[in-house]
Design a protein around this motif. Structure first.
Motif, mmCIF file in Angstrom:
data_model
loop_
_atom_site.group_PDB
_atom_site.id
_atom_site.type_symbol
_atom_site.label_atom_id
_atom_site.label_comp_id
_atom_site.label_asym_id
_atom_site.label_seq_id
_atom_site.Cartn_x
_atom_site.Cartn_y
_atom_site.Cartn_z
ATOM 1 N N ASN A 4 -12.227 1.025 3.279
ATOM 2 C CA ASN A 4 -12.439 1.977 4.371
ATOM 3 C C ASN A 4 -11.791 1.414 5.643
ATOM 4 O OD1 ASN A 4 -13.436 4.093 5.930
ATOM 5 N ND2 ASN A 4 -15.313 2.950 6.408
ATOM 6 N N ILE A 5 -10.685 2.003 6.034
ATOM 7 C CA ILE A 5 -9.942 1.510 7.203
ATOM 8 C C ILE A 5 -10.395 2.265 8.455
ATOM 9 C CG2 ILE A 5 -7.635 1.278 8.261
ATOM 10 C CD1 ILE A 5 -8.060 -0.624 5.910
ATOM 11 N N THR A 6 -10.838 1.506 9.455
ATOM 12 C CA THR A 6 -11.273 2.115 10.718
ATOM 13 C C THR A 6 -10.165 1.940 11.768
ATOM 14 O OG1 THR A 6 -12.212 0.038 11.509
ATOM 15 C CG2 THR A 6 -13.667 1.478 10.223
ATOM 16 N N GLU A 7 -10.373 2.564 12.940
ATOM 17 C CA GLU A 7 -9.375 2.406 14.003
ATOM 18 C C GLU A 7 -9.326 0.956 14.498
ATOM 19 O OE1 GLU A 7 -8.711 6.848 15.801
ATOM 20 O OE2 GLU A 7 -10.033 5.524 16.940
ATOM 21 N N THR A 8 -10.450 0.260 14.457
ATOM 22 C CA THR A 8 -10.412 -1.156 14.870
ATOM 23 C C THR A 8 -9.596 -1.990 13.865
ATOM 24 O OG1 THR A 8 -12.560 -1.555 13.858
ATOM 25 C CG2 THR A 8 -12.558 -1.167 16.216
ATOM 26 N N GLU A 21 -5.413 -8.902 2.989
ATOM 27 C CA GLU A 21 -5.903 -7.821 2.118
ATOM 28 C C GLU A 21 -5.798 -6.464 2.830
ATOM 29 O OE1 GLU A 21 -10.113 -7.861 1.576
ATOM 30 O OE2 GLU A 21 -9.961 -7.322 -0.533
ATOM 31 N N VAL A 22 -6.281 -6.430 4.075
ATOM 32 C CA VAL A 22 -6.257 -5.183 4.853
ATOM 33 C C VAL A 22 -4.813 -4.806 5.206
ATOM 34 C CG1 VAL A 22 -6.902 -4.152 7.089
ATOM 35 C CG2 VAL A 22 -8.599 -5.418 5.758
ATOM 36 N N THR A 23 -4.011 -5.813 5.566
ATOM 37 C CA THR A 23 -2.601 -5.560 5.906
ATOM 38 C C THR A 23 -1.886 -4.904 4.725
ATOM 39 O OG1 THR A 23 -2.571 -7.464 7.383
ATOM 40 C CG2 THR A 23 -0.430 -6.657 6.639
ATOM 41 N N ASP A 24 -2.054 -5.476 3.542
ATOM 42 C CA ASP A 24 -1.397 -4.925 2.344
ATOM 43 C C ASP A 24 -1.864 -3.500 2.086
ATOM 44 O OD1 ASP A 24 -0.093 -7.273 2.011
ATOM 45 O OD2 ASP A 24 -1.363 -8.033 0.387
ATOM 46 N N TYR A 25 -3.164 -3.280 2.215
ATOM 47 C CA TYR A 25 -3.727 -1.953 1.940
ATOM 48 C C TYR A 25 -3.146 -0.911 2.889
ATOM 49 C CZ TYR A 25 -7.098 1.659 0.823
ATOM 50 O OH TYR A 25 -7.670 2.848 0.431
ATOM 51 N N ILE A 26 -3.074 -1.281 4.183
ATOM 52 C CA ILE A 26 -2.534 -0.336 5.179
ATOM 53 C C ILE A 26 -1.057 -0.063 4.886
ATOM 54 C CG2 ILE A 26 -1.950 -0.034 7.628
ATOM 55 C CD1 ILE A 26 -4.581 -1.569 8.273
ATOM 56 N N GLN A 27 -0.298 -1.096 4.601
ATOM 57 C CA GLN A 27 1.137 -0.916 4.367
ATOM 58 C C GLN A 27 1.416 -0.028 3.146
ATOM 59 O OE1 GLN A 27 2.598 -4.953 4.408
ATOM 60 N NE2 GLN A 27 2.998 -4.884 6.613
ATOM 61 N N VAL A 28 0.578 -0.162 2.136
ATOM 62 C CA VAL A 28 0.774 0.639 0.923
ATOM 63 C C VAL A 28 0.412 2.105 1.172
ATOM 64 C CG1 VAL A 28 -0.191 1.049 -1.399
ATOM 65 C CG2 VAL A 28 0.514 -1.262 -0.721
ATOM 66 N N ASN A 29 -0.588 2.331 2.016
ATOM 67 C CA ASN A 29 -1.127 3.693 2.154
ATOM 68 C C ASN A 29 -0.723 4.447 3.410
ATOM 69 O OD1 ASN A 29 -3.107 4.038 -0.223
ATOM 70 N ND2 ASN A 29 -3.551 1.977 0.578
ATOM 71 N N ILE A 30 -0.087 3.773 4.364
ATOM 72 C CA ILE A 30 0.150 4.415 5.666
ATOM 73 C C ILE A 30 1.093 5.627 5.572
ATOM 74 C CG2 ILE A 30 2.089 2.934 6.416
ATOM 75 C CD1 ILE A 30 0.605 2.965 9.235
ATOM 76 N N ASN A 32 1.027 7.935 3.573
ATOM 77 C CA ASN A 32 0.269 9.149 3.231
ATOM 78 C C ASN A 32 -0.822 9.468 4.243
ATOM 79 O OD1 ASN A 32 1.660 9.378 0.768
ATOM 80 N ND2 ASN A 32 0.325 7.800 -0.111
ATOM 81 N N ARG A 33 -0.918 8.646 5.281
ATOM 82 C CA ARG A 33 -2.014 8.847 6.240
ATOM 83 C C ARG A 33 -1.453 9.165 7.630
ATOM 84 N NH1 ARG A 33 -7.259 7.267 4.698
ATOM 85 N NH2 ARG A 33 -7.726 8.197 6.727
ATOM 86 N N LEU A 34 -1.386 10.453 7.906
ATOM 87 C CA LEU A 34 -0.874 10.901 9.198
ATOM 88 C C LEU A 34 -1.763 10.421 10.346
ATOM 89 C CD1 LEU A 34 1.480 12.586 10.296
ATOM 90 C CD2 LEU A 34 -0.052 14.571 10.283
ATOM 91 N N ASP A 35 -3.077 10.394 10.097
ATOM 92 C CA ASP A 35 -4.012 9.963 11.154
ATOM 93 C C ASP A 35 -3.771 8.505 11.536
ATOM 94 O OD1 ASP A 35 -4.885 9.268 8.596
ATOM 95 O OD2 ASP A 35 -7.013 9.296 9.141
ATOM 96 N N TRP A 36 -3.455 7.648 10.557
ATOM 97 C CA TRP A 36 -3.171 6.236 10.868
ATOM 98 C C TRP A 36 -1.855 6.148 11.653
ATOM 99 C CZ3 TRP A 36 -3.903 3.281 5.553
ATOM 100 C CH2 TRP A 36 -5.248 3.417 5.145
#
Lengths: 76, 194
Positions: A4-8, A21-30, A32-36
């Motif tokens: 679960n990725i938050t704005e913080t 871990e979080v960096t990899d997750y964001i890079q893989v999914n960003i 598809n995530r317009l909000d991010w």
């Protein structure tokens, strides 16, 4: 794995301070995530509005350097 | 080919303690821009910022001379902590929030380098950034200082936490609140975010 990725989390990611871990997750999914993407864009805009560095007046530097000389003379 | 070696802050401080005034001058010139920009953006007044800059470095000199510097190569966060405390004191003494325009009557962020854009695009973008800068000055000081220390001084959230006597989560939280507040203010002022 789902995180679960938050704005913080995105703030930490933007400044290269998130965990691997979080960096990899964001890079893989960003993609598809317009909000991010929009939030990262806000951070970029904010940072770009804070790039005009200013220098102190030479007089200020001279005042400090005079103090350096005074201190050096005191310690002689 | 000659290569110019860059001495670490801790080495410069050690050399200054041993009597080298040039070492201190090098140290000050290395960090003057980040420290001065951070002070200026907290107090929002060029003359007060100059005073605080001088006072910061004079305190730095006295503390180093008194043998109170023991932060190895963490000179910048240490100096910024001194500058930050002086800036906060100054704001408290003035008993008012920083104004939007500085004492010379112009916005410090008015000129921004933008390439490959039409004059109209540049003007619009500058107007937006100028408005954003004005809105940043309206943020609560706790939120504004995290923005300044992260973006101008390029300190990590951990370093900012140490300076502000908080923790990393509080610092990131304050930045998050700052962004949410700026978002609300931009909506209220009908600022378009490109």
């Amino acid at each position: 794995m789902n995180i679960n990725i938050t704005e913080t989390d995105l703030i930490s990611y933007f400044y290269n301070e998130s965990s691997p871990e979080v960096t990899d997750y964001i890079q893989v999914n960003i993609s598809n995530r317009l909000d991010w993407q929009e939030f990262i864009h806000e951070l970029q805009l904010l940072r770009s509005s804070m790039t005009n560095f200013q220098n102190p007046h030479p007089t200020s530097l001279n005042i400090v350097l005079e103090e350096v000389s005074l201190e050096a003379n005191h310690s002689l | 080919m000659m290569t110019k070696s860059i001495l670490a802050d801790g080495v410069l401080i050690q050399r200054y303690v041993e009597g080298s005034q040039i070492a201190f001058e090098t140290l000050m010139k290395r960090h003057k821009q980040r420290i001065f920009s951070s002070i200026l953006n907290v107090v929002n007044d060029r003359y007060i910022a100059e005073d605080i800059f001088q006072e910061t470095f004079i305190k730095v000199i006295h503390q180093i001379r008194a043998g109170k510097y023991n932060h190895e190569d963490k000179f910048l966060p240490w100096a910024l902590r001194i500058a930050r405390n002086l800036a906060i004191d100054s704001i408290r003494q003035r008993k008012r929030l920083p104004s939007v325009v500085n004492s010379e009557g112009y916005d410090i962020f008015e000129t921004l380098m933008v390439f490959d854009k039409s004059q109209e695009d540049i003007q619009i973008e500058n107007d937006e950034k100028s408005m954003l800068t004005k809105l940043i000055h309206q943020l609560p000081i706790e939120q504004k200082e995290v923005l300044i220390l992260r973006n101008y001084a390029d300190l990590s959230f951990k370093e900012i936490a140490a300076i502000t006597d908080t923790n990393i989560n509080t610092c990131i939280g304050r930045m998050h609140y700052a962004i949410m507040n700026l978002r609300k203010m931009m909506e209220k002022n009908s600022v378009r975010v490109k």
